[in-house]
Scaffold this active site. Structure first.
Site, PDB file in Angstrom:
ATOM      1  N   SER A 259      42.861  40.536  40.446  1.00  0.00           N
ATOM      2  CA  SER A 259      43.190  40.803  41.842  1.00  0.00           C
ATOM      3  C   SER A 259      44.064  39.701  42.398  1.00  0.00           C
ATOM      4  O   SER A 259      44.135  38.607  41.854  1.00  0.00           O
ATOM      5  CB  SER A 259      41.912  40.939  42.666  1.00  0.00           C
ATOM      6  N   LYS A 260      44.715  40.049  43.476  1.00  0.00           N
ATOM      7  CA  LYS A 260      45.719  39.175  44.100  1.00  0.00           C
ATOM      8  C   LYS A 260      45.156  37.778  44.369  1.00  0.00           C
ATOM      9  O   LYS A 260      45.863  36.786  44.260  1.00  0.00           O
ATOM     10  CB  LYS A 260      46.181  39.844  45.397  1.00  0.00           C
ATOM     11  N   ARG A 261      43.875  37.738  44.721  1.00  0.00           N
ATOM     12  CA  ARG A 261      43.295  36.447  45.097  1.00  0.00           C
ATOM     13  C   ARG A 261      43.266  35.450  43.940  1.00  0.00           C
ATOM     14  O   ARG A 261      43.306  34.260  44.131  1.00  0.00           O
ATOM     15  CB  ARG A 261      41.880  36.643  45.661  1.00  0.00           C
TER      16      ARG A 261
END
Ligand code: GLU
Length: 495
Positions: A259-261
Protein backbone atom coordinates in the site's frame (compact mmCIF):
# COMPACT_ATOMS: atom_id res chain seq x y z
CA UNK A 1 -10.74 -19.30 -31.14
CA UNK A 2 -7.99 -16.75 -30.98
CA UNK A 3 -7.02 -15.32 -27.65
CA UNK A 4 -8.38 -11.88 -26.79
CA UNK A 5 -7.48 -10.29 -23.47
CA UNK A 6 -7.91 -6.86 -22.04
CA UNK A 7 -6.50 -4.53 -19.46
CA UNK A 8 -9.36 -2.45 -18.13
CA UNK A 9 -8.13 0.26 -15.78
CA UNK A 10 -10.28 2.88 -14.13
CA UNK A 11 -8.72 6.32 -14.54
CA UNK A 12 -8.95 7.16 -10.87
CA UNK A 13 -5.36 8.10 -10.11
CA UNK A 14 -1.84 6.85 -10.49
CA UNK A 15 -0.93 3.50 -12.03
CA UNK A 16 -0.36 1.04 -9.18
CA UNK A 17 2.54 -1.31 -9.64
CA UNK A 18 0.06 -4.20 -9.31
CA UNK A 19 -1.98 -2.84 -12.23
CA UNK A 20 1.17 -2.58 -14.28
CA UNK A 21 1.83 -6.25 -13.61
CA UNK A 22 -1.75 -7.10 -14.62
CA UNK A 23 -1.21 -5.23 -17.88
CA UNK A 24 2.09 -7.03 -18.37
CA UNK A 25 0.64 -10.51 -17.84
CA UNK A 26 -2.21 -9.73 -20.23
CA UNK A 27 0.30 -8.52 -22.78
CA UNK A 28 2.60 -11.52 -22.38
CA UNK A 29 -0.28 -13.95 -22.61
CA UNK A 30 -1.69 -12.30 -25.74
CA UNK A 31 1.71 -12.19 -27.44
CA UNK A 32 2.56 -15.74 -26.53
CA UNK A 33 -0.70 -16.91 -28.09
CA UNK A 34 -0.65 -14.58 -31.09
CA UNK A 35 -3.76 -13.02 -29.66
CA UNK A 36 -5.06 -9.50 -29.25
CA UNK A 37 -4.54 -7.28 -26.26
CA UNK A 38 -7.09 -4.56 -25.72
CA UNK A 39 -7.03 -1.50 -23.51
CA UNK A 40 -10.43 -0.41 -22.28
CA UNK A 41 -11.09 2.52 -19.99
CA UNK A 42 -13.58 1.80 -17.21
CA UNK A 43 -14.81 5.22 -16.20
CA UNK A 44 -18.30 4.40 -14.98
CA UNK A 45 -17.65 5.82 -11.54
CA UNK A 46 -17.72 9.42 -12.63
CA UNK A 47 -17.15 10.73 -9.12
CA UNK A 48 -13.70 9.11 -8.92
CA UNK A 49 -12.24 10.26 -12.23
CA UNK A 50 -8.90 12.02 -12.12
CA UNK A 51 -7.89 14.34 -14.95
CA UNK A 52 -4.84 13.20 -16.89
CA UNK A 53 -5.02 9.65 -15.50
CA UNK A 54 -5.61 8.06 -18.92
CA UNK A 55 -2.68 9.93 -20.45
CA UNK A 56 -0.39 8.96 -17.57
CA UNK A 57 -1.43 5.37 -17.86
CA UNK A 58 -0.78 5.26 -21.58
CA UNK A 59 2.60 6.93 -21.06
CA UNK A 60 3.69 4.42 -18.44
CA UNK A 61 2.52 1.44 -20.47
CA UNK A 62 4.32 2.64 -23.54
CA UNK A 63 7.46 3.45 -21.49
CA UNK A 64 7.39 -0.18 -20.36
CA UNK A 65 6.93 -1.46 -23.89
CA UNK A 66 3.53 -2.95 -23.07
CA UNK A 67 1.82 -2.05 -26.31
CA UNK A 68 -1.79 -2.98 -26.95
CA UNK A 69 -3.17 -3.37 -30.41
CA UNK A 70 -6.75 -2.36 -29.81
CA UNK A 71 -8.55 0.17 -27.69
CA UNK A 72 -7.56 3.55 -26.38
CA UNK A 73 -4.19 4.73 -27.65
CA UNK A 74 -2.19 7.92 -27.67
CA UNK A 75 -1.15 9.21 -31.05
CA UNK A 76 0.66 12.53 -31.53
CA UNK A 77 -0.37 13.53 -28.03
CA UNK A 78 -4.01 12.82 -28.69
CA UNK A 79 -6.13 10.05 -27.26
CA UNK A 80 -7.75 8.03 -30.04
CA UNK A 81 -9.49 4.67 -30.27
CA UNK A 82 -8.42 1.87 -32.56
CA UNK A 83 -10.31 -1.34 -33.32
CA UNK A 84 -13.57 -2.89 -34.39
CA UNK A 85 -15.20 -3.25 -30.98
CA UNK A 86 -15.29 0.36 -29.86
CA UNK A 87 -15.99 2.62 -28.24
CA UNK A 88 -13.39 1.45 -25.73
CA UNK A 89 -14.29 4.05 -23.12
CA UNK A 90 -17.24 2.92 -21.05
CA UNK A 91 -18.79 6.35 -20.64
CA UNK A 92 -19.19 6.36 -24.42
CA UNK A 93 -21.10 3.07 -24.36
CA UNK A 94 -24.15 4.11 -22.34
CA UNK A 95 -26.55 3.29 -25.19
CA UNK A 96 -25.19 -0.25 -25.30
CA UNK A 97 -25.72 -0.82 -21.58
CA UNK A 98 -29.24 0.57 -21.86
CA UNK A 99 -30.09 -2.01 -24.48
CA UNK A 100 -28.69 -4.89 -22.48
CA UNK A 101 -30.26 -3.89 -19.19
CA UNK A 102 -33.58 -3.82 -20.99
CA UNK A 103 -33.01 -7.42 -22.00
CA UNK A 104 -32.31 -8.45 -18.40
CA UNK A 105 -35.36 -6.56 -17.10
CA UNK A 106 -37.58 -8.27 -19.61
CA UNK A 107 -36.15 -11.66 -18.77
CA UNK A 108 -36.89 -10.99 -15.12
CA UNK A 109 -33.19 -11.21 -14.23
CA UNK A 110 -33.10 -7.61 -13.10
CA UNK A 111 -35.52 -5.22 -11.41
CA UNK A 112 -35.97 -1.55 -10.66
CA UNK A 113 -35.30 -0.53 -7.09
CA UNK A 114 -36.66 2.73 -5.69
CA UNK A 115 -35.32 2.49 -2.17
CA UNK A 116 -33.90 5.69 -0.81
CA UNK A 117 -30.41 5.93 0.62
CA UNK A 118 -31.92 6.46 4.05
CA UNK A 119 -33.98 3.28 3.85
CA UNK A 120 -31.01 1.25 2.67
CA UNK A 121 -28.95 2.64 5.51
CA UNK A 122 -31.63 1.74 8.04
CA UNK A 123 -31.95 -1.82 6.69
CA UNK A 124 -28.19 -2.14 6.89
CA UNK A 125 -28.03 -0.98 10.47
CA UNK A 126 -30.78 -3.35 11.53
CA UNK A 127 -29.02 -6.25 9.86
CA UNK A 128 -25.78 -5.37 11.56
CA UNK A 129 -27.56 -5.23 14.89
CA UNK A 130 -28.83 -8.73 14.24
CA UNK A 131 -25.29 -9.78 13.34
CA UNK A 132 -26.31 -10.52 9.78
CA UNK A 133 -24.19 -9.76 6.73
CA UNK A 134 -25.72 -6.59 5.32
CA UNK A 135 -27.43 -7.02 1.99
CA UNK A 136 -30.37 -5.67 0.09
CA UNK A 137 -33.59 -7.00 1.61
CA UNK A 138 -35.45 -7.40 -1.69
CA UNK A 139 -38.01 -4.70 -0.89
CA UNK A 140 -38.55 -3.76 -4.56
CA UNK A 141 -38.13 -7.21 -6.06
CA UNK A 142 -41.79 -7.92 -6.61
CA UNK A 143 -43.10 -4.80 -8.32
CA UNK A 144 -44.42 -5.62 -11.74
CA UNK A 145 -42.13 -4.54 -14.53
CA UNK A 146 -44.78 -2.28 -16.11
CA UNK A 147 -45.48 -0.50 -12.85
CA UNK A 148 -41.80 -0.05 -12.07
CA UNK A 149 -40.99 1.07 -15.59
CA UNK A 150 -43.72 3.69 -15.46
CA UNK A 151 -42.37 5.06 -12.16
CA UNK A 152 -38.85 5.12 -13.59
CA UNK A 153 -39.98 6.85 -16.77
CA UNK A 154 -41.78 9.49 -14.73
CA UNK A 155 -38.44 10.36 -13.26
CA UNK A 156 -38.60 8.68 -9.86
CA UNK A 157 -35.00 8.10 -8.72
CA UNK A 158 -34.12 4.44 -9.03
CA UNK A 159 -31.43 1.90 -9.72
CA UNK A 160 -31.60 -1.45 -11.51
CA UNK A 161 -30.55 -4.50 -9.53
CA UNK A 162 -29.60 -8.01 -10.45
CA UNK A 163 -32.26 -10.52 -9.41
CA UNK A 164 -30.28 -13.40 -8.02
CA UNK A 165 -32.11 -16.70 -7.63
CA UNK A 166 -32.26 -18.06 -4.13
CA UNK A 167 -29.94 -20.77 -2.93
CA UNK A 168 -28.17 -21.49 -6.20
CA UNK A 169 -24.55 -22.50 -6.40
CA UNK A 170 -22.59 -20.46 -8.88
CA UNK A 171 -19.55 -22.33 -10.06
CA UNK A 172 -16.61 -21.27 -12.14
CA UNK A 173 -13.09 -22.40 -12.73
CA UNK A 174 -10.36 -19.98 -12.00
CA UNK A 175 -7.14 -20.75 -13.85
CA UNK A 176 -5.09 -19.94 -10.75
CA UNK A 177 -7.36 -21.02 -7.88
CA UNK A 178 -9.27 -23.85 -9.47
CA UNK A 179 -12.97 -24.46 -8.85
CA UNK A 180 -14.80 -21.68 -7.02
CA UNK A 181 -18.32 -22.25 -5.71
CA UNK A 182 -20.44 -19.50 -4.17
CA UNK A 183 -24.05 -19.76 -3.14
CA UNK A 184 -26.36 -16.93 -4.17
CA UNK A 185 -27.64 -16.72 -0.58
CA UNK A 186 -24.26 -15.24 0.25
CA UNK A 187 -24.52 -12.64 -2.49
CA UNK A 188 -26.30 -9.34 -2.77
CA UNK A 189 -28.68 -8.20 -5.50
CA UNK A 190 -25.98 -6.12 -7.11
CA UNK A 191 -26.82 -2.70 -8.50
CA UNK A 192 -26.29 -2.84 -12.25
CA UNK A 193 -27.46 0.62 -13.27
CA UNK A 194 -26.97 3.53 -10.88
CA UNK A 195 -29.29 6.48 -10.27
CA UNK A 196 -27.19 8.59 -12.61
CA UNK A 197 -27.95 6.15 -15.43
CA UNK A 198 -24.38 4.86 -15.53
CA UNK A 199 -23.77 1.16 -15.25
CA UNK A 200 -21.80 -0.18 -12.32
CA UNK A 201 -18.48 -1.85 -12.99
CA UNK A 202 -20.07 -5.29 -12.59
CA UNK A 203 -22.59 -4.79 -15.35
CA UNK A 204 -20.38 -2.92 -17.78
CA UNK A 205 -17.50 -5.37 -17.40
CA UNK A 206 -19.65 -8.33 -18.38
CA UNK A 207 -21.34 -6.63 -21.32
CA UNK A 208 -18.05 -5.28 -22.61
CA UNK A 209 -16.01 -8.42 -22.16
CA UNK A 210 -18.69 -10.30 -24.05
CA UNK A 211 -19.09 -7.77 -26.86
CA UNK A 212 -15.35 -7.38 -27.22
CA UNK A 213 -14.91 -11.12 -27.57
CA UNK A 214 -12.66 -11.47 -24.51
CA UNK A 215 -11.57 -15.07 -24.05
CA UNK A 216 -9.50 -14.70 -20.86
CA UNK A 217 -10.09 -12.21 -18.06
CA UNK A 218 -6.73 -11.72 -16.36
CA UNK A 219 -7.08 -9.36 -13.40
CA UNK A 220 -6.22 -8.79 -9.76
CA UNK A 221 -7.54 -11.16 -7.09
CA UNK A 222 -9.58 -8.41 -5.48
CA UNK A 223 -12.16 -9.16 -8.18
CA UNK A 224 -12.54 -12.82 -7.43
CA UNK A 225 -15.35 -12.17 -4.94
CA UNK A 226 -17.30 -10.31 -7.62
CA UNK A 227 -16.82 -12.96 -10.26
CA UNK A 228 -19.82 -15.14 -9.21
CA UNK A 229 -22.10 -12.19 -9.95
CA UNK A 230 -20.43 -11.80 -13.30
CA UNK A 231 -20.78 -15.51 -14.00
CA UNK A 232 -24.46 -15.29 -13.15
CA UNK A 233 -24.86 -12.38 -15.54
CA UNK A 234 -23.28 -14.40 -18.34
CA UNK A 235 -25.75 -17.18 -17.58
CA UNK A 236 -28.68 -14.78 -17.50
CA UNK A 237 -27.75 -13.48 -20.93
CA UNK A 238 -27.08 -16.97 -22.23
CA UNK A 239 -23.49 -16.06 -23.05
CA UNK A 240 -20.43 -18.17 -22.58
CA UNK A 241 -18.21 -16.75 -19.84
CA UNK A 242 -14.52 -16.17 -20.50
CA UNK A 243 -11.86 -18.05 -18.57
CA UNK A 244 -11.02 -16.21 -15.34
CA UNK A 245 -7.46 -15.76 -14.17
CA UNK A 246 -7.16 -13.96 -10.85
CA UNK A 247 -3.63 -12.87 -10.10
CA UNK A 248 -2.38 -12.98 -6.52
CA UNK A 249 -1.78 -9.68 -4.81
CA UNK A 250 1.64 -8.14 -4.60
CA UNK A 251 2.62 -8.17 -0.93
CA UNK A 252 5.18 -6.29 1.09
CA UNK A 253 7.85 -8.00 3.13
CA UNK A 254 5.36 -8.45 5.98
CA UNK A 255 3.06 -10.32 3.61
CA UNK A 256 0.51 -7.51 3.65
CA UNK A 257 -0.97 -5.96 0.54
CA UNK A 258 1.41 -3.38 -0.89
CA UNK A 259 0.00 0.00 0.00
CA UNK A 260 0.92 3.60 -0.60
CA UNK A 261 1.83 4.12 3.04
CA UNK A 262 4.69 1.66 2.88
CA UNK A 263 6.52 3.42 0.09
CA UNK A 264 6.35 3.45 -3.61
CA UNK A 265 3.48 1.73 -5.27
CA UNK A 266 2.98 4.03 -8.23
CA UNK A 267 4.66 2.80 -11.39
CA UNK A 268 5.69 6.40 -12.10
CA UNK A 269 7.69 6.51 -8.83
CA UNK A 270 9.91 3.72 -10.11
CA UNK A 271 10.47 5.60 -13.34
CA UNK A 272 11.34 8.70 -11.35
CA UNK A 273 13.82 6.76 -9.25
CA UNK A 274 15.68 5.78 -12.36
CA UNK A 275 14.64 2.19 -12.83
CA UNK A 276 14.88 1.15 -16.44
CA UNK A 277 11.66 -0.09 -17.99
CA UNK A 278 13.37 -3.35 -18.93
CA UNK A 279 14.46 -3.88 -15.31
CA UNK A 280 11.10 -3.02 -13.82
CA UNK A 281 9.23 -5.25 -16.26
CA UNK A 282 11.62 -8.14 -15.81
CA UNK A 283 11.29 -7.91 -12.07
CA UNK A 284 7.50 -7.48 -12.05
CA UNK A 285 7.06 -10.51 -14.27
CA UNK A 286 8.71 -12.56 -11.54
CA UNK A 287 6.44 -11.31 -8.76
CA UNK A 288 3.76 -13.96 -8.90
CA UNK A 289 5.02 -15.96 -11.85
CA UNK A 290 8.05 -18.20 -12.15
CA UNK A 291 9.71 -19.65 -15.20
CA UNK A 292 10.32 -23.35 -15.61
CA UNK A 293 14.05 -23.04 -15.15
CA UNK A 294 16.33 -20.89 -13.04
CA UNK A 295 16.55 -17.99 -15.47
CA UNK A 296 16.05 -14.62 -13.79
CA UNK A 297 17.06 -12.07 -16.35
CA UNK A 298 14.62 -11.79 -19.21
CA UNK A 299 14.19 -9.51 -22.19
CA UNK A 300 10.58 -8.87 -23.15
CA UNK A 301 10.77 -11.42 -26.02
CA UNK A 302 12.04 -14.03 -23.60
CA UNK A 303 9.25 -13.29 -21.17
CA UNK A 304 6.74 -13.74 -23.96
CA UNK A 305 8.37 -17.01 -24.88
CA UNK A 306 8.40 -18.37 -21.32
CA UNK A 307 5.19 -16.98 -19.87
CA UNK A 308 2.34 -19.28 -18.99
CA UNK A 309 -0.72 -18.93 -16.78
CA UNK A 310 -0.02 -22.39 -15.30
CA UNK A 311 3.05 -20.99 -13.59
CA UNK A 312 1.27 -18.04 -11.96
CA UNK A 313 1.43 -18.69 -8.24
CA UNK A 314 -1.60 -18.97 -6.00
CA UNK A 315 -0.03 -17.13 -3.12
CA UNK A 316 0.84 -13.47 -3.20
CA UNK A 317 4.14 -12.41 -4.67
CA UNK A 318 6.43 -10.51 -2.31
CA UNK A 319 7.76 -7.22 -3.58
CA UNK A 320 11.46 -7.37 -2.87
CA UNK A 321 13.27 -4.12 -3.57
CA UNK A 322 16.69 -5.77 -3.28
CA UNK A 323 15.80 -8.17 -6.03
CA UNK A 324 14.40 -5.35 -8.16
CA UNK A 325 17.68 -3.50 -7.66
CA UNK A 326 19.65 -6.56 -8.62
CA UNK A 327 17.64 -7.10 -11.80
CA UNK A 328 17.79 -3.44 -12.69
CA UNK A 329 21.53 -3.21 -12.12
CA UNK A 330 21.92 -5.97 -14.65
CA UNK A 331 20.17 -3.89 -17.29
CA UNK A 332 22.13 -0.77 -16.33
CA UNK A 333 25.36 -2.65 -16.98
CA UNK A 334 24.19 -3.87 -20.35
CA UNK A 335 22.44 -0.76 -21.63
CA UNK A 336 23.58 1.19 -24.62
CA UNK A 337 25.98 3.78 -23.20
CA UNK A 338 24.65 6.71 -25.23
CA UNK A 339 21.09 6.05 -24.13
CA UNK A 340 22.05 5.44 -20.52
CA UNK A 341 24.05 8.67 -20.45
CA UNK A 342 21.10 10.66 -21.77
CA UNK A 343 18.85 9.07 -19.21
CA UNK A 344 21.31 9.95 -16.46
CA UNK A 345 21.40 13.65 -17.26
CA UNK A 346 18.23 14.65 -15.36
CA UNK A 347 19.67 13.07 -12.20
CA UNK A 348 22.93 14.97 -12.59
CA UNK A 349 20.99 18.19 -13.04
CA UNK A 350 18.77 17.40 -10.07
CA UNK A 351 21.85 16.78 -7.93
CA UNK A 352 23.10 20.23 -8.92
CA UNK A 353 26.18 18.76 -10.63
CA UNK A 354 25.49 20.59 -13.87
CA UNK A 355 22.98 22.86 -15.48
CA UNK A 356 20.77 21.94 -18.38
CA UNK A 357 22.84 24.15 -20.72
CA UNK A 358 26.10 22.53 -19.66
CA UNK A 359 24.87 19.05 -20.49
CA UNK A 360 25.24 19.61 -24.21
CA UNK A 361 28.94 20.44 -24.09
CA UNK A 362 29.57 17.92 -21.35
CA UNK A 363 27.91 14.93 -22.96
CA UNK A 364 31.21 13.13 -23.62
CA UNK A 365 32.24 13.72 -20.04
CA UNK A 366 28.91 12.31 -18.87
CA UNK A 367 29.44 9.24 -21.03
CA UNK A 368 32.84 8.66 -19.46
CA UNK A 369 31.31 9.10 -16.04
CA UNK A 370 28.45 6.70 -16.72
CA UNK A 371 30.80 4.16 -18.26
CA UNK A 372 32.75 3.84 -15.01
CA UNK A 373 30.01 4.12 -12.43
CA UNK A 374 27.25 2.13 -14.13
CA UNK A 375 28.43 -1.06 -12.52
CA UNK A 376 27.78 0.44 -9.09
CA UNK A 377 24.26 1.59 -9.86
CA UNK A 378 21.06 -0.23 -9.23
CA UNK A 379 18.99 2.76 -10.30
CA UNK A 380 19.89 5.95 -12.11
CA UNK A 381 18.97 8.08 -9.12
CA UNK A 382 21.98 6.58 -7.33
CA UNK A 383 24.17 8.45 -9.76
CA UNK A 384 23.89 11.38 -7.38
CA UNK A 385 25.78 9.49 -4.70
CA UNK A 386 28.18 7.62 -6.96
CA UNK A 387 29.21 10.71 -8.92
CA UNK A 388 29.68 12.84 -5.82
CA UNK A 389 33.45 12.21 -5.77
CA UNK A 390 33.78 14.21 -8.96
CA UNK A 391 31.92 17.22 -7.68
CA UNK A 392 32.56 17.39 -4.01
CA UNK A 393 35.83 19.30 -3.83
CA UNK A 394 36.20 19.27 -0.10
CA UNK A 395 38.09 16.06 0.31
CA UNK A 396 37.50 14.41 3.64
CA UNK A 397 38.60 10.86 4.39
CA UNK A 398 35.44 8.76 4.41
CA UNK A 399 36.43 6.49 7.30
CA UNK A 400 39.23 5.40 9.64
CA UNK A 401 40.97 3.40 6.93
CA UNK A 402 41.03 6.44 4.67
CA UNK A 403 42.31 8.61 7.53
CA UNK A 404 45.09 6.14 8.06
CA UNK A 405 46.14 6.49 4.45
CA UNK A 406 46.53 10.21 4.94
CA UNK A 407 48.69 9.57 8.00
CA UNK A 408 51.18 7.42 6.07
CA UNK A 409 54.72 8.67 6.34
CA UNK A 410 55.09 8.98 2.58
CA UNK A 411 51.82 10.81 1.93
CA UNK A 412 53.49 14.19 1.30
CA UNK A 413 56.09 12.67 -0.93
CA UNK A 414 53.31 11.06 -2.98
CA UNK A 415 51.32 14.24 -3.14
CA UNK A 416 54.32 16.26 -4.27
CA UNK A 417 55.37 13.94 -7.03
CA UNK A 418 51.79 13.43 -8.17
CA UNK A 419 51.24 17.17 -8.24
CA UNK A 420 54.36 17.80 -10.21
CA UNK A 421 53.55 15.16 -12.83
CA UNK A 422 50.00 16.40 -13.24
CA UNK A 423 51.21 20.01 -13.54
CA UNK A 424 53.54 19.03 -16.35
CA UNK A 425 51.06 16.87 -18.20
CA UNK A 426 49.72 18.12 -21.47
CA UNK A 427 46.57 16.06 -21.49
CA UNK A 428 45.05 13.88 -18.87
CA UNK A 429 43.41 11.07 -20.73
CA UNK A 430 42.58 7.59 -19.55
CA UNK A 431 46.07 6.37 -20.38
CA UNK A 432 47.76 9.08 -18.43
CA UNK A 433 47.06 7.31 -15.16
CA UNK A 434 48.75 4.10 -16.22
CA UNK A 435 51.94 5.84 -17.29
CA UNK A 436 51.89 8.09 -14.24
CA UNK A 437 51.58 5.27 -11.75
CA UNK A 438 54.38 3.35 -13.43
CA UNK A 439 56.64 6.41 -13.29
CA UNK A 440 55.86 7.14 -9.66
CA UNK A 441 56.47 3.51 -8.76
CA UNK A 442 59.80 3.58 -10.53
CA UNK A 443 60.91 6.85 -9.00
CA UNK A 444 59.74 6.24 -5.43
CA UNK A 445 59.72 2.48 -5.11
CA UNK A 446 56.16 2.45 -3.68
CA UNK A 447 53.82 -0.02 -5.28
CA UNK A 448 50.47 -1.77 -4.94
CA UNK A 449 48.28 -0.68 -2.03
CA UNK A 450 50.78 1.78 -0.59
CA UNK A 451 50.80 3.58 -3.91
CA UNK A 452 47.22 3.42 -5.14
CA UNK A 453 45.23 3.74 -1.96
CA UNK A 454 46.71 6.95 -0.56
CA UNK A 455 46.45 8.55 -3.98
CA UNK A 456 42.81 7.60 -4.32
CA UNK A 457 42.15 8.97 -0.85
CA UNK A 458 43.78 12.35 -1.42
CA UNK A 459 41.93 12.67 -4.73
CA UNK A 460 38.50 11.48 -3.64
CA UNK A 461 38.49 10.87 0.11
CA UNK A 462 37.54 7.25 -0.53
CA UNK A 463 39.41 3.99 -0.26
CA UNK A 464 37.73 2.27 -3.17
CA UNK A 465 36.24 3.70 -6.28
CA UNK A 466 35.92 3.52 -10.00
CA UNK A 467 38.76 2.98 -12.46
CA UNK A 468 41.66 5.27 -11.57
CA UNK A 469 42.68 6.24 -15.10
CA UNK A 470 39.15 7.35 -15.88
CA UNK A 471 38.80 9.03 -12.51
CA UNK A 472 41.83 11.19 -13.33
CA UNK A 473 40.47 11.99 -16.77
CA UNK A 474 37.09 12.94 -15.34
CA UNK A 475 38.58 15.11 -12.62
CA UNK A 476 40.92 16.94 -14.99
CA UNK A 477 44.06 18.86 -14.18
CA UNK A 478 42.56 21.76 -12.33
CA UNK A 479 40.48 19.66 -9.95
CA UNK A 480 43.32 17.25 -9.25
CA UNK A 481 45.65 20.11 -8.32
CA UNK A 482 43.17 21.92 -6.19
CA UNK A 483 42.28 18.70 -4.35
CA UNK A 484 45.92 18.04 -3.54
CA UNK A 485 46.16 21.54 -2.14
CA UNK A 486 42.97 21.06 -0.19
CA UNK A 487 44.26 17.86 1.39
CA UNK A 488 47.56 19.54 2.31
CA UNK A 489 45.65 22.26 4.14
CA UNK A 490 43.39 19.65 5.71
CA UNK A 491 46.39 17.73 7.01
CA UNK A 492 47.90 20.84 8.52
CA UNK A 493 44.62 21.68 10.25
CA UNK A 494 44.16 18.14 11.50
CA UNK A 495 47.68 17.47 12.63
N1 GLU B 1 -11.71 -1.39 -13.76
C1 GLU B 1 -11.22 -2.44 -12.94
C2 GLU B 1 -9.97 -1.97 -12.20
O1 GLU B 1 -9.55 -0.86 -12.41
C3 GLU B 1 -10.88 -3.63 -13.79
C4 GLU B 1 -11.21 -4.93 -13.20
C5 GLU B 1 -11.24 -6.00 -14.27
O2 GLU B 1 -10.19 -6.17 -14.91
O3 GLU B 1 -12.26 -6.59 -14.48
O4 GLU B 1 -9.41 -2.66 -11.40
Amino acid sequence: MSVRVRFAPSPTGFVHIGSLRTALYNYLFAKKNNGSYILRIEDTDQSRLVGGAVENMLDILSWCGIEHNEGVVKKDDEIIQVGECGPYIQSERLGIYKKYIQELLEKGCAYYCFCSKERLEQVREEQLERHETPKYDGHCRDYSLEEAKERAEKGEPCVVRLRLPENKDIIFNDAVRGRVVVNTNDLDDQVLIKTDGFPTYHFAVVVDDYLMGITHVIRGEEWVISTPKHVYLYEAFGWQAPLFVHLPNILNSERKKLSKRQGDVAAADFKKKGYLPEGLINYLALVGWSPEDEQEIFKMEELIESFSIERVSKSGGIFDTDKLNWVNSHFIKEYDLDVLSKLSIPYLIEAGYMTEEETIEKIDWVKDLVSIIRERLSSLAEIKKEAAIFFNNEIKPENEEAKEMLRLAHIHELMNIFEEKVKNAETIDQNFGKILFKQIQKETGYKGKELYMPIRVFLTGEIHGPDMGMTLKLLGKEKILSRIQYVRDYLIKNQ
